[in-house]
Design a protein around this motif. Structure first.
Motif, PDB file in Angstrom:
ATOM      1  N   GLU A  12     174.859  49.490  -6.393  1.00 58.25           N
ATOM      2  CA  GLU A  12     175.530  48.071  -6.043  1.00 58.25           C
ATOM      3  C   GLU A  12     175.850  47.748  -4.655  1.00 58.25           C
ATOM      4  O   GLU A  12     176.856  48.688  -4.150  1.00 58.25           O
ATOM      5  CB  GLU A  12     176.627  47.749  -7.126  1.00 58.25           C
ATOM      6  CG  GLU A  12     176.348  48.131  -8.462  1.00 58.25           C
ATOM      7  CD  GLU A  12     177.710  48.129  -9.553  1.00 58.25           C
ATOM      8  OE1 GLU A  12     177.560  48.258 -10.720  1.00 58.25           O
ATOM      9  OE2 GLU A  12     178.884  47.834  -8.793  1.00 58.25           O
ATOM     10  N   HIS A  28     176.102  40.300  -3.000  1.00 53.17           N
ATOM     11  CA  HIS A  28     176.542  41.246  -4.228  1.00 53.17           C
ATOM     12  C   HIS A  28     175.449  41.421  -5.244  1.00 53.17           C
ATOM     13  O   HIS A  28     175.290  40.923  -6.406  1.00 53.17           O
ATOM     14  CB  HIS A  28     177.570  40.214  -4.865  1.00 53.17           C
ATOM     15  CG  HIS A  28     178.606  40.006  -4.007  1.00 53.17           C
ATOM     16  ND1 HIS A  28     179.838  40.942  -3.639  1.00 53.17           N
ATOM     17  CD2 HIS A  28     178.950  38.880  -3.312  1.00 53.17           C
ATOM     18  CE1 HIS A  28     180.612  40.474  -2.829  1.00 53.17           C
ATOM     19  NE2 HIS A  28     180.258  39.153  -2.562  1.00 53.17           N
ATOM     20  N   HIS A  29     174.225  42.262  -5.076  1.00 58.05           N
ATOM     21  CA  HIS A  29     173.109  42.531  -5.723  1.00 58.05           C
ATOM     22  C   HIS A  29     172.928  44.283  -5.888  1.00 58.05           C
ATOM     23  O   HIS A  29     173.722  44.934  -5.158  1.00 58.05           O
ATOM     24  CB  HIS A  29     171.786  42.073  -5.100  1.00 58.05           C
ATOM     25  CG  HIS A  29     171.515  40.626  -5.663  1.00 58.05           C
ATOM     26  ND1 HIS A  29     172.322  39.322  -5.448  1.00 58.05           N
ATOM     27  CD2 HIS A  29     170.439  40.076  -6.087  1.00 58.05           C
ATOM     28  CE1 HIS A  29     171.668  38.258  -5.842  1.00 58.05           C
ATOM     29  NE2 HIS A  29     170.586  38.900  -6.196  1.00 58.05           N
ATOM     30  N   PRO A  43     171.625  40.327  -9.537  1.00 51.07           N
ATOM     31  CA  PRO A  43     173.052  40.139  -9.163  1.00 51.07           C
ATOM     32  C   PRO A  43     173.838  41.599 -10.038  1.00 51.07           C
ATOM     33  O   PRO A  43     173.422  41.925 -11.188  1.00 51.07           O
ATOM     34  CB  PRO A  43     173.443  39.003  -9.695  1.00 51.07           C
ATOM     35  CG  PRO A  43     172.153  38.203  -9.686  1.00 51.07           C
ATOM     36  CD  PRO A  43     171.163  38.882 -10.303  1.00 51.07           C
TER      37      PRO A  43
END
Length: 442
Positions: A12, A28-29, A43
């Motif tokens: 992450e 934010h992937h 995501p």
């Protein structure tokens, strides 16, 4: 989709730069990995809902990007770092480097130099290299033992060396190494005829035939200096690229390194033939070899990759520094501030380099189905604050010391800045021993 959403690893990240699609930054992937391959990019919230990961790595202040690919290097020459600086190419080669190699060249020298290079590359976010040196059997074995991805060049030249004494021996040994690593998941081979001025027409014709038969690249230093062009005209009546074209070498297997002396017709030829050009800006600058017309090549549609060259002429394996130098130099040469932009610079060190090696379907971008060769870079340092454009920050502001984590085929190789399964004190000690040995022999 993995069974019941079970995967080996979920990474992450604050930002993911997949390289393909071009110039995209995903915020934010997460990247899902199993069995060494990327299975998904999505995501973070969706990834947590979809996958049950055996291990989760959270990178809250980091960019996750493809592992960098050094598309031209002579890694055993890490042990010759700084041995003969501030000299032009031919004086550097003939008066210093070749004599030093004649004194030191051995399987032990190559093994120790490659191990030192692997450590340096991993600490700088590089997960793959295109190698060009003697003792390719030792190189390949060392890369494989350390789980490092490499395309190992099979040297061909007309002069005897510690590796081979005759033309036939170079070819015989090359084919033996190729056969040993045929189908290996990490190590591949290419033919590496040194340069037009050290390889005969007969050898080039044999390389072309074998390259076609085995479907492997041909990795050559070519059009590196103005002197090379003049010598070729005098000895062969034509420029080196014209000679190579007549010998059938100029095709989509050709990896042409340096290419600082090109005219418009040669740029068109490279585009039409599918040649890949490897740009080594810092080595070219240091040896005053000339300027590769990268923006003209790019506009013509030529695949451009990036390499450091060896540590005897650079003097490091820092691909972040190389990207920055390449971008800035291209703008100056083209007299165009928009030339060779940051996203393109990153592409030359990742996906374009993978295509150069013939591995574009395997590595070079963060896409499902590709090998999980990944690099994480911290952007929370004062030197990279604030962050307006992530890709620009990677190319123009970031340093290799900000690399925190590296994976090759999903296997961790650098964790929080610490090398995995490499004995750093032993590497340092061996490097110092070689330094003393080369000094005493000089």
């Amino acid at each position: 989709m993995t069974e019941h959403g079970k995967i080996d690893l979920l990474i992450e990240a604050r930002w993911v730069v997949p390289v393909e699609p071009h110039a995209v930054v995903l915020e934010h992937h997460a990247v899902a990995v199993t069995a060494g391959r990327i299975v998904d990019v999505l995501p973070i919230a969706a990834a947590r809902a979809r996958y049950a990961a055996r291990e989760t790595c959270r990178l809250d202040e980091h960019v996750l990007m493809p592992g960098l690919i050094n598309a031209h290097t002579h890694n055993p020459m890490t042990l010759m770092r700084g041995i003969a600086d501030d000299l032009p190419l031919m004086a550097w080669l003939t008066e210093h480097i070749w004599p030093a190699e004649a004194r030191a060249m051995s399987a032990e020298f190559v093994r120790d130099g490659v191990e030192l290079a692997i450590a340096e590359m991993l600490r700088g976010g590089t997960t793959c290299c295109n190698e060009n040196y003697f003792f390719p059997d030792v190189q390949a074995g060392t890369y494989k033992r350390h789980g490092f991805r490499a395309l190992v060049g099979l040297p061909i030249m007309e002069f005897p060396s510690a590796w081979a004494r005759t033309r036939d021996e170079y070819f015989d040994k090359a084919l033996q190494v190729h056969d040993e690593y045929r189908g290996d998941p990490l190590v591949g081979t290419s033919f590496a005829p040194h340069a037009p001025y050290t390889v005969s027409n007969e050898s080039f014709e044999r390389v072309r035939m074998l390259s076609d038969q085995l479907d492997i690249p041909v990795h050559i230093h070519v059009h590196e200096t103005a002197q090379e062009i003049e010598d070729s005209r005098r000895e062969h009546g034509v420029r080196p690229m014209t000679r190579l074209q007549g010998l059938g070498i100029v095709n989509d297997h050709l990896i042409a390194v340096h290419m600082t002396q090109l005219d418009e017709a040669e740029i068109r030829l490279c585009a039409e033939a599918g040649v890949s050009v490897v740009h080594c800006p810092e080595s070219n600058l240091k040896l005053a070899s000339g300027f590769c017309p990268t923006e003209e090549l790019r506009r013509a549609g030529v695949n451009i990759a990036l390499g450091t060259d060896g540590c005897a002429s650079n003097n490091d394996l820092d691909m972040f520094g190389e990207m920055r130098t390449a971008a800035l130099l291209a703008k100056g040469v083209a007299r165009d501030a928009s030339a060779y932009d940051a996203a393109f610079a990153l592409r030359t060190a990742t996906l374009n380099a993978a295509k150069t090696l013939g591995w574009g379907e395997r590595i070079g971008s963060i896409e499902p189905g590709k090998s999980a060769d990944l690099t994480a870079v911290r952007l929370d340092a004062l030197e990279t604050q604030p962050v307006f454009n992530v890709i620009s920050q990677l190319v123009y502001a970031c340093g290799r010391h900000q690399v925190s984590d590296v994976w090759i085929a999903g296997v961790p190789k650098l964790v929080a800045g610490i090398l995995v399964d490499m004995d750093v004190p032993a590497l340092r000690a061996r490097a110092r021993e070689w330094g003393e040995r080369l000094r005493s022999q000089g």
